[in-house]
Design a protein around this motif. Structure first.
Motif, PDB file in Angstrom:
ATOM      1  N   THR A 106      39.233  40.802  40.315  1.00 16.06           N
ATOM      2  CA  THR A 106      40.348  40.812  39.356  1.00 16.06           C
ATOM      3  C   THR A 106      40.001  41.684  38.155  1.00 16.06           C
ATOM      4  O   THR A 106      40.830  42.465  37.683  1.00 16.06           O
ATOM      5  CB  THR A 106      40.684  39.380  38.904  1.00 16.06           C
ATOM      6  N   SER A 148      47.702  41.726  46.132  1.00 15.58           N
ATOM      7  CA  SER A 148      48.426  40.546  46.621  1.00 15.58           C
ATOM      8  C   SER A 148      47.529  39.706  47.538  1.00 15.58           C
ATOM      9  O   SER A 148      47.599  38.473  47.511  1.00 15.58           O
ATOM     10  CB  SER A 148      49.696  40.959  47.355  1.00 15.58           C
ATOM     11  N   LYS A 178      45.344  37.615  45.306  1.00 11.41           N
ATOM     12  CA  LYS A 178      46.020  36.426  44.780  1.00 11.41           C
ATOM     13  C   LYS A 178      46.103  35.329  45.840  1.00 11.41           C
ATOM     14  O   LYS A 178      45.898  34.155  45.533  1.00 11.41           O
ATOM     15  CB  LYS A 178      47.413  36.782  44.266  1.00 11.41           C
ATOM     16  N   THR A 179      46.371  35.702  47.084  1.00 14.37           N
ATOM     17  CA  THR A 179      46.420  34.732  48.177  1.00 14.37           C
ATOM     18  C   THR A 179      45.057  34.082  48.384  1.00 14.37           C
ATOM     19  O   THR A 179      44.956  32.869  48.587  1.00 14.37           O
ATOM     20  CB  THR A 179      46.866  35.424  49.476  1.00 14.37           C
ATOM     21  N   LYS A 208      42.740  33.652  46.164  1.00 15.49           N
ATOM     22  CA  LYS A 208      42.491  32.736  45.050  1.00 15.49           C
ATOM     23  C   LYS A 208      43.206  31.404  45.271  1.00 15.49           C
ATOM     24  O   LYS A 208      42.634  30.337  45.037  1.00 15.49           O
ATOM     25  CB  LYS A 208      42.954  33.381  43.741  1.00 15.49           C
TER      26      LYS A 208
END
Length: 79
Positions: A46, A60, A63-64, A66
């Motif tokens: 990040t 993306s 984020k998934t 995480k």
């Protein structure tokens, strides 16, 4: 300029999925450790992404990853 992929996303996703499976199959500390490592890798990527967002293409997926790691931690806590 061609966009690159963030370096740790794939390994973090694998660790997150394995930690999720560990908390569902066995009640051990392994899921917590794997989720913790995955979250460390996610935070590292990040920061890399925030330094130069136009250079990377798979945010993306990060984020998934995480979300899956956090779910693995929460399930390990409650089970």
């Amino acid at each position: 300029m061609e966009q690159q992929k963030l370096p740790n996303v794939t390994i973090a996703l694998i660790l997150s999925i394995v930690s999720f499976l560990c908390c569902c199959v066995s009640a051990g500390i392994g899921g917590v450790i794997l989720s913790g490592i995955a979250l460390i890798l996610v935070n590292k990527d990040t920061k890399t992404y925030q330094e130069n967002p136009q250079e990377y293409s798979n945010f993306s997926t990060l984020k998934t990853t995480k979300i899956v790691a956090i779910i693995g931690l929460v399930l390990e806590y409650f089970l």
